[in-house]
Design an enzyme around this catalytic site. Structure first.
Site, mmCIF file in Angstrom:
data_model
loop_
_atom_site.group_PDB
_atom_site.id
_atom_site.type_symbol
_atom_site.label_atom_id
_atom_site.label_comp_id
_atom_site.label_asym_id
_atom_site.label_seq_id
_atom_site.Cartn_x
_atom_site.Cartn_y
_atom_site.Cartn_z
ATOM 1 C CG ASP A 1 -34.117 22.849 -25.916
ATOM 2 O OD1 ASP A 1 -33.818 24.035 -26.128
ATOM 3 O OD2 ASP A 1 -35.127 22.309 -26.394
ATOM 4 C CG ASP B 1 -49.101 51.779 12.193
ATOM 5 O OD1 ASP B 1 -48.980 53.010 12.262
ATOM 6 O OD2 ASP B 1 -48.232 51.033 11.720
ATOM 7 N N GLY C 1 -47.159 55.220 7.216
ATOM 8 C CA GLY C 1 -48.091 56.340 7.225
ATOM 9 C C GLY C 1 -47.484 57.669 7.660
ATOM 10 C CG LEU C 2 -45.107 59.889 11.436
ATOM 11 C CD1 LEU C 2 -46.208 60.905 11.661
ATOM 12 C CD2 LEU C 2 -44.483 59.491 12.774
HETATM 13 S S1 SF4 Z 1 -37.368 27.415 -28.953
HETATM 14 FE FE1 SF4 Z 1 -37.829 25.483 -27.962
HETATM 15 S S2 SF4 Z 1 -36.438 24.029 -28.851
HETATM 16 FE FE2 SF4 Z 1 -35.660 26.056 -29.365
HETATM 17 S S3 SF4 Z 1 -34.224 26.518 -27.720
HETATM 18 FE FE3 SF4 Z 1 -36.176 27.348 -27.085
HETATM 19 S S4 SF4 Z 1 -37.091 25.737 -25.888
HETATM 20 FE FE4 SF4 Z 1 -35.455 24.800 -27.048
#
Ligand code: SF4
Length: 521
Positions: free
Chosen positions: A36, A280, A415-416
């Site tokens: 994580d 413009d 535009g042009l």
């Molecule tokens: S689902 Fe949640 S816990 Fe699992 S990797 Fe993704 S962020 Fe982390």
């Protein structure tokens, strides 16, 4: 279970990380599996912060599940306090950590760490990143600003700015811009939070006269609590665009007890107003624009698009279900169906159906627009690294309006240029298959008549490529290319079906128009 390839928001603990990473003196202990820590990259790579966010992960592994993951959490808390010496700790669990039911708050309380510990209860399977950020900010504001004695006399010209966070879209420069703007009105900004604030700063929030909410997605619950608890008024207009900036300043002056400024007193403080009026910009009038993103940015963009640039809004939506009402109200004003979804495929379908000439959205819509070959500008998170620029690039206030004018108009053909390309689209240099002229010496020669060549045609409305070399005359093929590309595939299929039903072997310009008339009935 829902199949998802792209997601507009991360899980709620990423929202909590954004609050921790915004503040000083606050540390987050996150009960989370190994891996994580990927979330660190959002801050170090996308926002290009020079240091890791103040987060300690327990990073438990599969083999830890047979022993006590609660012990791992306790050790992580102790080590984090010892190593980082924060003023306060927030503790919580990621999605997988939540399933373990170790109760981070209860565990941290038993440790007697000698500093305030704020437990976060973020339901990962029901809520998302912005909700997580708003809840975390609310909990820490409550923890530090509760039971404060408001000063007897409060300077009416004092305020706090609530809502700017790490990973917010252009937040760094918005804060600078709004602070300058407030100072020019004689307003004293006491605390900006969470960005740059410490827990001690949060304790000073009730000392100011009123609160300014720059990001309702992050700061609404905290501001509402401060209003309920201390009677602090809220300035809620998000100052993105000229009209909104003027309304914002009027609201600030009213909250500060200052008399309203006469209309026109702020004229000339931006360049958008004149640029959009200059001749413009005439070609911008009624350009169809599709808008999608964070709710407050999307609503602000729709107002700028219609009132300040003369575009027509052909689609408006958000991925934030908590702000569906605001989007519905705005969509009703512009006469379009509101789009409330976090499914990027639904957004893509809506873009194709709306046939816009400009898409204003997030990083996701940038990809969709690229595929559809539509001009696009990014107006909201989630955004990639290029939207955390080195240069000054606010969205809010008068300078923000200047930045918006440039960044929305630049992707459009001038535009042009547009006019000439339409007029000379069958020219060897400007036809759809010719390479850019500055590449000419190295580019493969364009075919003498592109239309005469069998080409593969990809259409935005999902049509599969068709071999166009048979059945179509060169004139009919050229005529077909005048049909906007999103519907070109459909026009081709319809014409071929029409020709087949009548036994027509060679499709001419007449067949194309007969088919059009037939299907228009
Ligand atoms: S689902 Fe949640 S816990 Fe699992 S990797 Fe993704 S962020 Fe982390």
């Amino acid at each position: 279970m829902k199949l998802a390839m792209w997601t507009y928001e991360g899980p709620p603990h990423v929202g909590a990380m954004r609050i921790a990473a915004s503040m000083r003196g606050l540390h987050y202990v996150l009960h989370a599996p190994q891996g994580d820590t990927y979330a660190d990259l959002l801050f170090t790579m996308i926002e290009r912060r020079p240091s890791r966010p103040p987060v300690t992960y327990t990073t438990f592994q599969a083999r830890d599940l047979s022993s006590s993951t609660a012990d791992i959490f306790r050790d992580a808390c102790r080590e984090a306090v010892e190593r980082f010496r924060p003023e306060a700790l927030i503790v919580g669990a990621s999605c997988t950590g939540e399933l373990l039911q170790d109760d981070p708050g209860g565990l941290a309380r038993t440790l007697d760490l000698g500093l305030p510990v704020i437990p976060l209860d973020l339901p990962s399977y029901q809520r998302k990143e912005h909700w997580g950020a708003a809840e975390t900010f609310y909990q820490i504001v409550r923890a530090f600003a509760a039971n404060r004695q408001r000063p007897e006399t409060i300077d009416p010209l004092s305020c706090n700015i609530l809502g700017p966070t790490a990973l917010g879209f252009r937040v760094r420069d918005d804060v600078t811009e709004i602070r300058r703007l407030l100072e020019s009105e004689g307003i004293d900004v006491r605390v900006i939070a969470p960005l740059g604030a410490s827990p001690a700063d949060l304790a000073r929030l009730p000392d100011a006269a009123f609160n300014i909410v720059l990001s309702p997605e992050i700061a609404n619950p905290a501001a509402q609590w401060l209003k309920r608890t201390y009677g602090m008024p809220i300035v809620s207009t998000v100052p993105i665009g000229i009209g909104a900036t003027r309304d914002f300043l009027a609201e600030v002056r009213a909250a500060a007890g200052l008399p309203p400024r006469p209309l026109g007193a702020q004229a000339g403080r931006d360049r958008l107003t004149w640029y959009a009026r200059s001749v413009d910009s005439t070609y911008l009038t009624r350009k169809r624009v599709f808008i999608f993103g964070e709710a407050s940015h999307a609503v602000a963009a729709a107002r700028i698009a219609t009132e300040e640039l003369g575009f027509t809004v052909c689609g408006l939506g958000t991925y934030m279900r908590e702000f569906a009402r605001e989007i519905r109200d705005a969509a009703a004003r512009y006469g379009v169906e509101p789009l409330i979804t976090d499914d990027h495929l639904e957004v893509e379908d809506a873009i194709i159906a709306a046939r816009p000439e400009l898409v204003l959205g997030t990083q996701m819509e940038r990809h969709v627009a690229k595929r559809l070959r539509l001009p696009c500008a990014v107006i909201s998170a989630p955004a990639h690294v290029q939207d955390f620029p080195a240069r000054y690039a606010p969205q809010m206030g008068y300078e923000g309006a200047n930045v918006i004018f440039d960044s929305w108009v630049h992707p459009l053909m001038m535009g042009l240029e547009e006019h000439l390309l339409q007029m000379f689209r069958s020219d060897f240099e400007f036809n759809d298959h010719a390479a850019a002229s500055h590449l000419h010496p190295h580019a493969p020669a364009a075919p003498a008549s592109a239309a005469a060549q069998p080409v593969r045609d990809e259409s935005a409305d999902g049509a599969t490529a068709i071999d166009v070399g048979t059945g179509w005359t060169a004139d009919a093929e050229r005529e077909l290319k005048k049909v906007p590309f999103f519907v070109r595939g459909k026009a081709r299929r319809n014409t071929e079906a029409f020709a087949a039903s009548r036994g027509i072997r060679s499709i001419t310009v007449e067949t194309l128009y007969d088919a059009k008339a037939h299907f228009a009935r």
